[in-house]
Scaffold this active site. Structure first.
Site, PDB file in Angstrom:
ATOM      1  CD  GLU A  89      -2.812  -1.354   0.114  1.00 25.39           C
ATOM      2  OE1 GLU A  89      -2.990  -0.401  -0.658  1.00 25.39           O
ATOM      3  OE2 GLU A  89      -3.348  -2.467  -0.050  1.00 25.39           O
ATOM      4  N   GLY A  90       1.955   1.232  -0.709  1.00 23.85           N
ATOM      5  CA  GLY A  90       2.879   2.374  -0.733  1.00 23.85           C
ATOM      6  C   GLY A  90       3.942   2.183   0.317  1.00 23.85           C
TER       7      GLY A  90
END
Lengths: 579, 579
Positions: free
Chosen positions: B426-427
């Site tokens: 997620e990043g």
């Protein structure tokens, strides 16, 4: 493909040895390092993944190592690598511990699960050479030095880990002067394997009439096969591997539960003085564990750097257009430089410790005591700082890989799994900190540590005098950090004597502070000593990066460490006791 | 046995919600938390080890989850846990995001590899509710909310990870208004499994006439089975799992390579605007990942604390005689309290972020914009700080166990293996830092961040006014640390606008500083709000410990962060480019 950083290692060794090359003066360093690097790349590095993937198998008491490991060990032994620092009278090369640690670093970068076996044998050679009876030395040492036999350390039992006073394995006297050993030992590295023709266990056990606690522990040699008069392994001794552990990492290394059932043992040293014998082995083993950290961290760094150069994502800061190699991204550079700087600082600390050991044995007679104290002082720091650093470096290595780092095939994750034990075995890092604060700071009434910090000041002065580009920026942060260390040392020395509570709560923070400041200064020494080749310029860059981004931690570490006892307080302790 | 810390969670929620209970006023919080805790203990916690040990199996395109997982998922869905925060019109309970995050924390403590599946479904519900066409919403949302179907995020491709502009999966328009999707996606969490009757893939792909880069990406719904007019899954769509990854952790969660070969897809939102749709899902998912960190860290803490109370070694500081439980040793206490404080600070940060999201949706209309900015500001910090903390806590958990922590059967090592991905997916946390510095600091010309730091000052003032014992000691360290954060923010805001190089090099250091100071203040808020029960007293102890041992880092983080760009320098960058 792993490439041993021979030039970096050579420079760090020369920096640790001092300007006039005290220990390494007559050592054909380039030839040894070059040959060890070649062996690492060709023979050991390819073992690493297969060892992790295949692990070891225990069947009917016999452990089979991973494919290729037996052949690699045969070549390792034949090349004489077990005997690098062993006494020449037993077939060793009698080289300095500095050289021993440099090649051990390489073995660990190549395949840490492999390296831990010979590392224990080297420790056992030390212990037996120092404490073994003549006939034990004559029989065991040439075979251990040649790598035909390997050795283990048998300390831990289910109820006795950090606390060796709880050892319960029993030893009884037999009429022929030998002993019978019975009990169970756990976590025995290479306790059983198929690499060598015999396995020599150094076992801590308790005689029936022994006093309780650590004053009642004796050390015994218990061979897997009892040697005959010519030293040929014959009768199977009553010691068996009852299990191998399923571990987070180091899968290639068999970690065994050993069961002794009236096994024949031979006393090493005196009865009830076994702990002293074991510590001969353990001090060197602690430095070796620090070196394990350096080796695995170096490999994790190289793995990450290679990936960062290949992998293209986004647009780097100075790039005209994307996708750029991720090494062009500032955040990735910060991670990689932190990794490089931590590896280099750890290496410098470990080599300085090795140098002190060598000087305590080879230096001028009137200086040996002081060098022995220096080695005692640096051992817990080299062990704990380097292994904490290795865990951080390996974890950063995963981060540099992004999602690919979480996939086992990449190999990045293995380094974290392998390195995680280094902060635990041979005395947890918390125990290293207690050792530093309660035993080492008081050496020669504190002179050992003040001499060391004075030496760090000398390095800062030398940095200030240097006109090599990039060095000057390290001076101010280093001097400020040394002041923090001195203040913390004064606080700790006082606390260790009068306020043991504060000393114990702050010990780990103090050790980290010691490691950061010592590591920064010793790394900077490489920057002064180095030339204008790649290794020399790299040392400057790493030293500067370490000084500017990590030395600022010194002041916060000192503050946190001094307040630690208060910070825990009654409510903190209560929190932990409550359900 | 894992016990959900319901009282701690409840207190942290109330502290984050403010004195007058804005968001949680009408929520039957105790009942929900109690029921979720019961479900966690009875159903999820027992899955954790079996999932890790057995993993998942892929055969002929079908994934089988570990024994017991299917039954647990059935109970999870039947109990309605997927729909906690989903809109009531689709069968959800419409509860605040704060409650959603509190129960997600529990699921992750129970079995993180299980929790990550429903977490993605919750995100997909958000995205489809916001951007889906009416017929998509009508068909998909009730089934996703009921947990009968699950959902995935399909972003990553071999060449496109952090850089979504490189997405190459192709979409073509069919004559009936649907699309055909072809390409390969990797690292797809729960891309294939046996838990639910259908799997709904949200897929990023590129139309033939799309502009290059991120402006040419569209989002599609691609169901595993195409539903008929009544919504019953019928024809098998042309999407298959071609492989599952062998990962460091989260073994119970199938991470799939998905191959799309002219699969039927339905557009979500507008063509070429897919990234905006995905970010609706991703922002909540980022907070959820922070919460994953909190959950796994809480469990790691409990595991370590339980072991430390049982295991006896040595003599504790205040003990009359040994062996004492190791929790009596100062160094072990320091580790456990650091773990507890990190968990609590992370929890407070995440709940504050959830509260801001809720206020942006439920608060007074004229305040919603400011709350949305607050949520945007806190999301990268909650995600990155909490996941870094989880890795540290899990690693400390191993250390507390000593050698036993390295043995997989103990369970301590699994927490580190599981948590390690949270800092990546997620990043990556590096990308969170860039997001914070380059996008979030400039919100409303910097007013979003200055309002937040002003609020932190307000907490410090409230602490100074409190006469609860143990609180006063946190005031001075907190005020000093807030000043460091303010100075760093001023530097960063300036740098982000004019000296992008310094901003990017210092971004991760700045985020950590932000997290430490914000976490300390928000944790302290719990200490003010809490009563004299165990949770209230524990909040004081943790807040004080955090302030006294971790807030001193603030000044060094600021110094290191400001100097980071210089520290790298030309020679540092050159070091990384050299071979």
């Amino acid at each position: 493909m792993f490439r041993t950083p021979v030039a970096d290692i050579s420079l760090a060794l020369r920096a640790a040895d001092g300007d006039n090359g005290g220990v390494l003066a007559d050592v054909p360093l380039d030839a040894i390092l070059g040959e060890a690097a070649r062996f690492t790349g060709e023979v050991l590095a390819p073992l690493n993944r297969v060892g992790d993937r295949e692990g070891v198998r225990l069947k009917d008491g016999a452990v089979t190592t991973a494919p290729g490991w037996k052949e690699a060990y045969r070549r390792f032994a034949e090349a004489g690598w077990t005997g690098v620092s062993a006494p020449e009278q037993y077939g060793g090369q009698g080289l300095p511990v500095m050289v021993e640690m440099a090649v051990q670093e390489m073995w660990n970068a190549g395949a840490a699960a492999f390296a831990v076996g010979p590392m224990l044998t080297v420790g056992a050679i030390e212990a037996l050479a120092a404490h073994g009876a003549a006939e034990i030395r004559a029989t065991y040492l040439p075979r251990l030095v040649a790598g035909r036999w390997t050795a283990t350390m048998n300390l831990t039992e289910p109820q006795a880990g950090s606390d060796l006073g709880l050892v319960a394995t029993r030893a009884t006297r037999a009429e022929d002067g030998t002993y019978r050993i019975s009990g169970q030992k756990i976590f025995i590295t290479y306790g059983e394997h198929d690499l060598a023709e015999n396995i020599v266990h150094l076992v801590l056990a308790r005689l029936p009439d022994a006093p309780p606690g650590t004053a009642g522990i004796s050390m015994f040699v218990v061979p897997k096969f009892l040697p005959d008069a010519e030293g040929t392994p014959r009768a199977r001794n009553r010691v068996v591997a009852a299990g191998v552990e399923n571990k987070l990492g180091l899968h290639g290394s068999p970690t065994c539960t050993m069961v002794y059932d009236q096994a024949v043992g031979f006393l090493v040293g005196e009865e009830n003085r076994g702990l002293a014998c074991m510590f001969t082995m353990m001090n060197l083993a602690r430095l070796s564990v620090g070196i394990q950290g350096v080796g695995v961290a170096e490999r994790a760094y190289q793995t990450a750097l290679a990936y960062a150069r290949e992998r293209r994502q986004g647009r780097g800061f100075d790039a005209e257009r994307g996708p750029s190699p991720i090494v062009a991204h500032p955040d990735v550079q910060m991670m990689l430089l932190r990794m490089a700087a931590l590896v280099a600082a750890s290496r410098s600390l470990c080599y300085a410790c090795a140098h002190a050991i060598d000087m305590s044995r080879r230096g001028p007679a009137n200086e040996r005591g002081a060098w022995a104290d220096r080695a005692s002082l640096l051992t817990p720091v080299a062990k704990a700082f380097s292994t904490d650093a290795a865990i951080e470096v390996a974890s950063l290595g995963i981060q540099v890989h992004g999602g690919a780092g979480y996939i086992e095939e990449t190999g990045a994750a293995q380094h974290l799994r392998d390195a995680r034990i280094f902060a635990i075995y041979e005395g947890t890092n918390g125990i290293q900190a207690i050792d530093l604060v309660t035993r080492k700071l008081g050496l020669r009434d504190g002179a050992a540590v003040t001499e060391f910090t004075a030496e760090l000041r000398g390095i800062a002065d030398a940095l200030a005098m240097s006109n090599r580009p990039g060095i000057h920026e390290t001076v101010a942060p280093l001097r400020a950090a040394i002041s923090e260390l001195e203040a913390a040392t004064a606080f700790m020395s006082e606390a260790a004597a009068r306020d043991r509570r504060s000393a114990l709560y702050g010990a780990s923070g103090y050790l980290r502070l010691f490691g950061i400041v010592g590591g920064a200064a010793l790394l900077a020494k490489s920057a002064i000593v180095g030339g204008d080749d790649r290794a020399g310029l790299a040392a400057i860059a790493k030293g500067r990066f370490f000084a500017q981004t990590m030395l600022p931690e010194a002041s916060s570490l000192r503050a946190a460490m001094m307040g630690a006892g208060t910070a825990v307080g009654a409510d903190g302790a209560a929190l932990l006791d409550m359900t």
